[in-house]
Design a protein around this motif. Structure first.
Motif, PDB file in Angstrom:
ATOM      1  N   GLY A  20       0.787  -1.230   0.000  1.00 54.59           N
ATOM      2  CA  GLY A  20       0.000   0.000   0.000  1.00 54.59           C
ATOM      3  C   GLY A  20       0.821   1.283   0.000  1.00 54.59           C
ATOM      4  O   GLY A  20       0.503   2.231  -0.717  1.00 54.59           O
ATOM      5  N   SER A  60       5.471  -3.241   6.573  1.00 46.42           N
ATOM      6  CA  SER A  60       5.031  -2.967   7.956  1.00 46.42           C
ATOM      7  C   SER A  60       5.802  -3.742   9.031  1.00 46.42           C
ATOM      8  O   SER A  60       5.271  -3.942  10.101  1.00 46.42           O
ATOM      9  CB  SER A  60       3.540  -3.256   8.142  1.00 46.42           C
ATOM     10  OG  SER A  60       2.794  -2.652   7.147  1.00 46.42           O
ATOM     11  N   ASP A  67       6.538   7.938   5.395  1.00 46.00           N
ATOM     12  CA  ASP A  67       6.865   7.088   6.534  1.00 46.00           C
ATOM     13  C   ASP A  67       8.253   7.451   7.069  1.00 46.00           C
ATOM     14  O   ASP A  67       8.835   8.458   6.660  1.00 46.00           O
ATOM     15  CB  ASP A  67       6.767   5.605   6.159  1.00 46.00           C
ATOM     16  CG  ASP A  67       6.136   4.788   7.279  1.00 46.00           C
ATOM     17  OD1 ASP A  67       4.946   4.465   7.178  1.00 46.00           O
ATOM     18  OD2 ASP A  67       6.823   4.499   8.273  1.00 46.00           O
ATOM     19  N   HIS A  90      11.077   5.887   6.684  1.00 39.51           N
ATOM     20  CA  HIS A  90      12.239   5.381   5.928  1.00 39.51           C
ATOM     21  C   HIS A  90      13.197   6.489   5.472  1.00 39.51           C
ATOM     22  O   HIS A  90      14.410   6.279   5.509  1.00 39.51           O
ATOM     23  CB  HIS A  90      11.774   4.507   4.751  1.00 39.51           C
ATOM     24  CG  HIS A  90      10.677   3.558   5.132  1.00 39.51           C
ATOM     25  ND1 HIS A  90       9.592   3.285   4.319  1.00 39.51           N
ATOM     26  CD2 HIS A  90      10.474   2.849   6.270  1.00 39.51           C
ATOM     27  CE1 HIS A  90       8.777   2.456   4.944  1.00 39.51           C
ATOM     28  NE2 HIS A  90       9.284   2.165   6.119  1.00 39.51           N
ATOM     29  N   THR A 136       1.128   3.867   9.888  1.00 38.04           N
ATOM     30  CA  THR A 136       0.894   2.665  10.688  1.00 38.04           C
ATOM     31  C   THR A 136       0.549   3.006  12.130  1.00 38.04           C
ATOM     32  O   THR A 136       0.729   4.142  12.572  1.00 38.04           O
ATOM     33  CB  THR A 136       2.150   1.767  10.665  1.00 38.04           C
ATOM     34  OG1 THR A 136       1.843   0.492  11.213  1.00 38.04           O
ATOM     35  CG2 THR A 136       3.288   2.394  11.454  1.00 38.04           C
ATOM     36  N   SER A 163      -5.136   2.637   6.849  1.00 43.13           N
ATOM     37  CA  SER A 163      -6.158   3.129   5.931  1.00 43.13           C
ATOM     38  C   SER A 163      -6.699   1.995   5.070  1.00 43.13           C
ATOM     39  O   SER A 163      -7.872   1.667   5.081  1.00 43.13           O
ATOM     40  CB  SER A 163      -5.570   4.228   5.028  1.00 43.13           C
ATOM     41  OG  SER A 163      -6.406   4.457   3.925  1.00 43.13           O
TER      42      SER A 163
HETATM   43  C1  Z15 Z   1       2.729  -0.128   4.175  1.00 44.81           C
HETATM   44  O1  Z15 Z   1       2.382  -0.628   2.984  1.00 44.81           O
HETATM   45  C2  Z15 Z   1       1.799   0.526   4.976  1.00 44.81           C
HETATM   46  C3  Z15 Z   1       2.192   1.008   6.187  1.00 44.81           C
HETATM   47  C4  Z15 Z   1       3.489   0.850   6.628  1.00 44.81           C
HETATM   48  O2  Z15 Z   1       3.879   1.316   7.825  1.00 44.81           O
HETATM   49  C5  Z15 Z   1       4.422   0.217   5.818  1.00 44.81           C
HETATM   50 CL1  Z15 Z   1       6.033   0.030   6.354  1.00 44.81          CL
HETATM   51  C6  Z15 Z   1       4.038  -0.283   4.601  1.00 44.81           C
HETATM   52  C7  Z15 Z   1       0.406   0.715   4.439  1.00 44.81           C
HETATM   53  C8  Z15 Z   1      -0.686   0.557   5.484  1.00 44.81           C
HETATM   54  O3  Z15 Z   1      -0.587  -0.730   6.083  1.00 44.81           O
HETATM   55  C9  Z15 Z   1      -2.044   0.739   4.812  1.00 44.81           C
HETATM   56  O4  Z15 Z   1      -3.075   0.671   5.774  1.00 44.81           O
HETATM   57  C10 Z15 Z   1      -2.112   2.073   4.097  1.00 44.81           C
HETATM   58  O5  Z15 Z   1      -3.292   2.175   3.331  1.00 44.81           O
HETATM   59  C11 Z15 Z   1      -0.920   2.235   3.164  1.00 44.81           C
HETATM   60  O6  Z15 Z   1       0.296   2.026   3.868  1.00 44.81           O
HETATM   61  C12 Z15 Z   1      -0.869   3.608   2.530  1.00 44.81           C
HETATM   62  O7  Z15 Z   1      -1.015   4.613   3.482  1.00 44.81           O
END
Ligand code: Z15
Length: 826
Positions: A128, A283, A330, A332, A369, A666
């Protein structure tokens, strides 16, 4: 290419068909070095790709010129991941040349579909977060926002997933093997980045805040860029991706001369490993040194490039925050905060306070997150070794920050401990989210519930300290890729009904479809589109798995990374329940369903890899059972990615969004599916809540605990009680334990059972009964064809809010304060 048939003269923004054809032939000859007679499939693809690409280059040049002229404020989006999806169809659409390709290809006896098979999707992300970055870039270009995306050009993207005996096996994604026609190398803009080494006081700095870093190792960053066209506008932005190359001194000539060939190139290999491979965890964090190196490499290259661009039109530093806004996707890229401080203080010799003021005004941070295991921390020991100067800067930032805290909360040591950028126990670590909040102007969550929970839990002390810093910007998705490109049939029907294609850039116009939900003829056509999409999906399922599925069955999809909090196991318990019911009552009149899973598990995530084996084992058992398979099919489609999503989403009837409430920040698949007329079954989590608010409770299948109830229950939870109380649940769990899905082997899936009955971390058993009852209500609704189609239409009609255009507008208004710059049209 002969002129066998007369063709209509067409002149559009894409130019003329004749010109396009001329360019194709010329590119085939001069770029590929071949002729029509001897061209191979890949020759045809590459030639088409560069011919289409070239139509964007003029727009890009005009965009760059307009930006140079206007010297506007730019958005710089920093992200470790981008999932751009395939480029060919998108760029045909955005240049208006798709119409030329069909007749030309037909003459040549090839189809666009055949050529598209060579179009590789750059899998430079996990899920995501990476796809959101791509959707936001698409919308920024579409809204004429001056923006550049920065990322890493991983040599190997997200692994390819296959199944052997039902178990996930990973293969490397060598995505550039046949060359990538979409990117432009920009070797003149290369940068040099340092690592390791030592620091010393600067000679003329009494404050002690300026120091000199002497790195022990340097690596070159070589950029290339891909074009990011806007839809319906001449704006073309870019995404700049960095690849690590050894600096020239790395080659050890003396060793080579001494016959030590492997040792002579050791440093080269080491340097180039930095951008070798994407870390496949979504995540979760592993805390590996190479990962930190990747992050700093991205940040250091990008900041130098941002400063280079700033200096093309500006002098001095005062205007920097007015011309540069950096969005951190995020944590990173959060080392960018310390890197900008280092550049300003140590290299450009600004005093600390001014540098800090500039830095804080430049950065903003998006948190994605709530999971504690996804909040990055890096050990102080590692940072001191890899980035010694940055560690010092973090200490100084923290020192001044904690002085501020002490002034606000005198004597509150506990508060200081909680807010500190440095975590002290059990070992000293740097909390990247804290650094991000302290160094940013704005912090945002990605859905309303997520933002509220961030402010109430994860970042509570910060939200209390700086309430005005916190914002919500609910995610969105681009309707160009996820409706127009993925679902041309539905798009045509919508355009016909609404009169024009304006909805593609003003998605809330879809609400004008709501009236059509009561028009039986329209419902019939809507159903027909869905059916044809399901036929397409059926073919793909059969090709990749051999399983034959019924396009008239309810298409029930759960597509997302395999993660415990997302609860694929809850879906599986439902599937097993349907299996048990059918075995018990073979004559029962069950609604035919195809349950489709898609998703990868991180290679080191053993619990989820075992769950994948179980899904495949249940699928095998269900699909080969002569009675059950008449009503139920289960498929785990291998190698789920953006391209596969574009086939699955248009065919879905039911969208599974069943995470434990309070865990999914989300979700964005939920939005894509609703926009394509899938009805959601889901919990009150992430953006599901906002989807339900818009489509109406009667058009959404809600079940389960809410976030507060989940927290409360967790305190005294006993999964066994649910197991013992509910015979269907017991039967489903017992079936797994019995070995029926493992040829009698009771040990293989025992860990899955133990996890459920032991801790059941994400309360799947607690939500099971509500979920199954809700699924029974889904089946009842499905039997009433008009009722279901009405719900489907209303889901699409009322989810226009979830366009990433709206998301970008909100970022512009609340956070970026940037204005569009118009570009000279074609
Ligand atoms: C990731 O794909 C998401 C959150 C993270 O902390 C990491 Cl490291 C990777 C996702 C969320 O799990 C998701 O709920 C959200 O829609 C997406 O990011 C974009 O905001």
């Amino acid at each position: 290419m002969t002129d066998a048939r007369p063709r209509p003269k067409m002149r559009t923004v894409g130019g003329t068909l004749e010109a396009f054809e001329q360019d194709l032939i010329s590119n085939l000859y001069y770029q590929r070095g071949t002729t029509l007679e001897s061209a191979s499939g890949p020759d045809g693809y590459h030639t088409l790709a560069v011919t289409v690409r070239d139509r964007l280059v003029g727009r890009y040049a005009r965009t760059a010129a307009a930006h140079y002229q206007a010297n506007p404020r730019f958005v710089y989006y920093l992200s470790a991941e981008y999932l751009l999806g395939r480029q060919l169809r998108q760029n045909l659409l955005y240049t208006g040349t798709e119409q030329f390709v069909r007749p030309i290809a037909e003459d040549l006896g090839v189809s666009l579909e055949e050529l598209e098979a060579y179009d590789v999707e750059p899998g430079l992300g996990n899920g995501g977060l990476g796809r959101l970055a791509a959707c936001l870039l698409d919308s920024m270009a579409t809204l004429d926002i001056p923006a550049v995306g920065y990322g890493i050009r991983y040599e190997f993207g997200i692994f390819k997933q296959a199944f052997r005996d039902g178990a996930q096996v990973e293969r490397p994604d060598d995505w550039t093997f046949y060359g990538n026609p979409w990117e432009f190398p920009a070797p003149d803009d290369r940068q040099v980045v340092g690592f390791y080494g030592s620091t010393a006081p600067a000679l003329d700095d009494p404050s002690g805040l300026r120091r000199q870093w002497t790195p022990a190792e340097t690596v070159r960053g070589e950029p290339s860029h891909m074009l990011v066209p806007g839809y319906g506008t001449p704006t073309v932005n870019i995404i700049r991706l960095w690849q690590a190359r050894a600096s020239r001194e790395s080659f050890d000539l003396s060793r080579f001369g001494a016959g030590q060939y492997k040792e002579a190139v050791e440093d080269i290999v080491q340097a180039e490993n930095i951008s070798k491979v994407l870390y496949p965890d979504d995540s979760t964090e592993q805390g590996r040194e190479l990962r930190l190196k990747q992050q700093y490499f991205l940040v250091a290259c990008s900041l130098r490039d941002i400063i280079r661009r700033y200096r093309l039109r500006n002098t001095g530093w005062d205007a920097f925050p007015a011309k540069v806004v950096i969005q951190l996707n995020d944590t990173h890229p959060v080392m960018a905060i310390t890197e900008l401080m280092r550049l300003l203080v140590d290299e450009y010799r600004l005093d600390w306070d001014l540098a800090w003021s500039i830095t804080r005004r430049t950065f903003n941070y998006t948190c994605h997150t709530l999971l504690p295991e996804a909040l990055e921390t890096w050990s102080v020991e590692l940072l001191e070794r890899l980035l010694p100067r940055h560690m010092e800067i973090i200490y100084s930032i923290n020192h001044f920050f904690l002085q501020e805290v002490a002034a606000t909360y005198p004597g509150d040591l506990d508060k200081m401990r909680r807010l500190s950028i440095i975590q002290e126990y059990p070992e000293k670590r740097v909390r990247m989210a804290h650094l991000a909040v302290v160094g940013s102007t704005a912090v945002n969550g990605v859905a309303e519930l997520h933002t509220r929970l961030l402010a109430e839990t994860t970042l509570r002390d910060f939200a209390e300290l700086w309430p005005q810093k916190f914002h919500n910007v609910t995610n969105g998705v681009t309707p160009r890729r996820f409706v127009r490109l993925a679902n041309p049939r539905l798009s045509e029907l919508i355009t016909e009904r609404l009169g024009d294609e304006g909805w593609l850039t003003d998605l809330e116009r879809l609400d004008r479809l709501a009236g059509a939900a009561d028009d039986p003829a329209f419902l019939e056509r809507w159903r027909e589109v869905k059916r044809l999409n399901k036929v397409d999906l059926t073919h793909q399922v059969e090709r990749s798995t051999g399983v034959v599925v019924d396009p008239d069955a309810l298409c029930d999809v759960m597509i997302k990374r395999f993660h415990e909090y997302k609860r694929q196991h809850l879906k599986l318990l439902h599937v097993i329940t349907l299996f048990n019911r059918l075995r018990e009552m073979p004559e029962m009149d069950m609604v035919p369903r195809t349950v489709l899973f898609g998703g990868k598990a991180a290679p080191g995530y053993h619990a989820m890899k075992l769950l994948i084996r179980l899904v495949n084992a249940v699928a095998e058992t269900v699909n080969t059972d002569p009675v059950v398979s008449r009503h139920l099919k289960v498929v785990l489609l291998p190698d789920y990615n953006v391209s596969r999503a574009q086939v699955i989403i248009p065919a879905a009837d039911l969208s599974e969004q069943i995470s434990l409430a309070g865990k999914e920040a989300s979700g964005t698949g939920n939005m894509k599916l609703a926009l394509n007329g899938a009805v959601t079954i889901g919990t009150l989590d992430g953006a599901n809540i906002e989807i339900r608010d818009r489509v109406g409770a009667e058009n959404f299948f809600l079940f389960g605990l809410d976030a507060q109830q989940a927290v409360d229950l967790r305190r005294h939870y006993e999964p066994r009680a649910y197991y013992e109380r509910d015979p269907e649940l017991r039967a489903a769990v017992d079936a797994i334990a019995s070995g029926v899905f493992a040829k009698g082997d009771r040990s293989l899936f025992a860990p899955v059972v133990d996890a459920m009955l032991g801790r059941d971390e994400y309360l799947a058993l607690a939500d099971y009964r509500a979920y199954v009852e809700c699924q029974d209500a889904v089946a009842t609704a499905w039997r009433d064809r008009d009722r279901w189609t009405r719900m489907s239409v209303l889901n699409a009609a009322r989810t226009g809010f979830f366009s990433s255009d709206r998301t970008v507008r909100e970022y512009c208004d609340k956070i970026w304060r940037v204005d569009p710059v118009r570009v000279e049209p074609d």
